[in-house]
Scaffold this active site. Structure first.
Site, PDB file in Angstrom:
ATOM      1  N   HIS A   1      -2.165  -3.926   4.967  1.00 42.73           N
ATOM      2  CA  HIS A   1      -1.981  -3.553   6.377  1.00 42.73           C
ATOM      3  C   HIS A   1      -3.330  -3.312   7.030  1.00 42.73           C
ATOM      4  O   HIS A   1      -4.292  -2.915   6.367  1.00 42.73           O
ATOM      5  CB  HIS A   1      -1.083  -2.312   6.503  1.00 42.73           C
ATOM      6  CG  HIS A   1      -1.682  -1.066   5.908  1.00 42.73           C
ATOM      7  ND1 HIS A   1      -2.253  -0.077   6.675  1.00 42.73           N
ATOM      8  CD2 HIS A   1      -1.810  -0.653   4.626  1.00 42.73           C
ATOM      9  CE1 HIS A   1      -2.692   0.890   5.887  1.00 42.73           C
ATOM     10  NE2 HIS A   1      -2.443   0.566   4.636  1.00 42.73           N
TER      11      HIS A   1
ATOM     12  N   CYS B   1      -6.179   0.002   6.857  1.00 40.06           N
ATOM     13  CA  CYS B   1      -5.928   0.605   5.538  1.00 40.06           C
ATOM     14  C   CYS B   1      -7.066   1.570   5.167  1.00 40.06           C
ATOM     15  O   CYS B   1      -8.236   1.176   5.122  1.00 40.06           O
ATOM     16  CB  CYS B   1      -5.791  -0.490   4.476  1.00 40.06           C
ATOM     17  SG  CYS B   1      -5.409   0.164   2.835  1.00 40.06           S
TER      18      CYS B   1
ATOM     19  N   ARG C   1       2.855   4.937   6.389  1.00 43.87           N
ATOM     20  CA  ARG C   1       3.254   4.212   7.605  1.00 43.87           C
ATOM     21  C   ARG C   1       3.734   2.798   7.310  1.00 43.87           C
ATOM     22  O   ARG C   1       4.058   2.044   8.224  1.00 43.87           O
ATOM     23  CB  ARG C   1       2.068   4.155   8.581  1.00 43.87           C
ATOM     24  CG  ARG C   1       1.598   5.511   9.042  1.00 43.87           C
ATOM     25  CD  ARG C   1       0.234   5.445   9.671  1.00 43.87           C
ATOM     26  NE  ARG C   1      -0.798   5.051   8.709  1.00 43.87           N
ATOM     27  CZ  ARG C   1      -2.089   4.901   9.013  1.00 43.87           C
ATOM     28  NH1 ARG C   1      -2.499   5.099  10.246  1.00 43.87           N
ATOM     29  NH2 ARG C   1      -2.958   4.558   8.077  1.00 43.87           N
TER      30      ARG C   1
ATOM     31  N   CYS D   1       0.845  -1.197   0.000  1.00 37.94           N
ATOM     32  CA  CYS D   1       0.000   0.000   0.000  1.00 37.94           C
ATOM     33  C   CYS D   1       0.885   1.253   0.000  1.00 37.94           C
ATOM     34  O   CYS D   1       1.984   1.252   0.548  1.00 37.94           O
ATOM     35  CB  CYS D   1      -0.917   0.007   1.219  1.00 37.94           C
ATOM     36  SG  CYS D   1      -2.051   1.419   1.251  1.00 37.94           S
TER      37      CYS D   1
ATOM     38  N   ASP E   1       0.423   3.804   1.688  1.00 39.37           N
ATOM     39  CA  ASP E   1       0.366   4.395   3.035  1.00 39.37           C
ATOM     40  C   ASP E   1       1.776   4.701   3.565  1.00 39.37           C
ATOM     41  O   ASP E   1       2.651   3.832   3.562  1.00 39.37           O
ATOM     42  CB  ASP E   1      -0.354   3.415   3.976  1.00 39.37           C
ATOM     43  CG  ASP E   1      -0.752   4.072   5.290  1.00 39.37           C
ATOM     44  OD1 ASP E   1       0.141   4.602   5.980  1.00 39.37           O
ATOM     45  OD2 ASP E   1      -1.943   4.049   5.620  1.00 39.37           O
TER      46      ASP E   1
HETATM   47 CO    CO Z   1      -3.430   1.258   3.003  1.00 35.39          CO
END
Ligand code: CO
Length: 216
Positions: free
Chosen positions: A98, A101, A46, A42, A44
């Protein structure tokens, strides 16, 4: 607003630190890359691929998009998979989602964010396919379950690409995996979707999904 020049300061520090530890590092790496793994994760912020698995530049080939989706018409993702498998000869393709998400959550809650809604339709499809399983879970568990099922479905999509099918048909060794990452503890979980040949796709997928039916 933080000054963008800070990033150049940080970059200089980073480069100097690696150079201090391994003076030949960049020179050696500039000549070729030989990653053994392809990571599809992803976008993302993080979930930084290399850091999570403790790999250095050169060790992980990476593709990231919102909610780690693998679509058969996405030339970008397919080109990454093809180059990684056919040219770099990676031994493992890891689809890593994750928990928590935002993309999966938006799809689950039918929230609208504009253009990206079209991309998240693919997660709606996963939800629709596994509606009974997802709806049988209570509260926050729904999102966690859909995050896991999304990984399993996207790993299945990797297995079904012509790239993996052809690689396996010619006897090339390459294993597909489905993992999920926990934002709260920084730990990875193997979802059991580990496939190393076309004949394994259906039995492994069936076995992985059966666990959810037992839970539900
Ligand atoms: Co995500």
């Amino acid at each position: 607003m933080p000054d963008i020049s800070d990033l150049f300061v940080k970059n200089k520090k980073w480069s100097a630190e690696i150079h201090r530890q391994q003076p030949e590092f960049f020179e050696t790496l500039s000549k070729q890359q030989k990653p053994r793994y392809l990571w599809i994760g992803c976008s993302d912020s993080r979930v930084p691929a290399n850091e999570i698995v403790g790999l250095l530049p050169g060790e992980l080939f990476v593709h990231r998009n919102v909610a780690n989706v693998v679509v058969h018409t996405d030339l970008n993702c397919l080109s990454v998979i093809q180059y990684a498998v056919d040219v770099l000869k990676v031994e493992h393709v890891i689809v890593c989602g994750h928990y928590g998400c935002g993309g999966v959550q938006a799809a689950l809650e039918r929230r609208s964010f504009g253009l990206i809604d079209n991309w998240l339709r693919h997660i709606h499809d996963v939800h629709h396919k596994h509606a009974l399983t997802v709806e049988s879970v209570l509260g926050d568990g729904k999102l966690d379950t859909l995050c896991e099922l999304n990984v399993i479905e996207q790993a299945l999509n990797v297995c079904h690409t012509t790239v993996l099918r052809d690689a396996w048909a010619r006897g090339q060794s390459c294993q597909v995996h489905g993992w999920v990452y926990g934002l709260r503890d920084g730990l990875l979980k193997d979802l059991g979707m580990n496939v190393s040949g076309s004949a394994e796709i259906a039995p492994v997928y069936g076995k992985v999904l059966a666990r959810y039916r037992t839970k539900a």
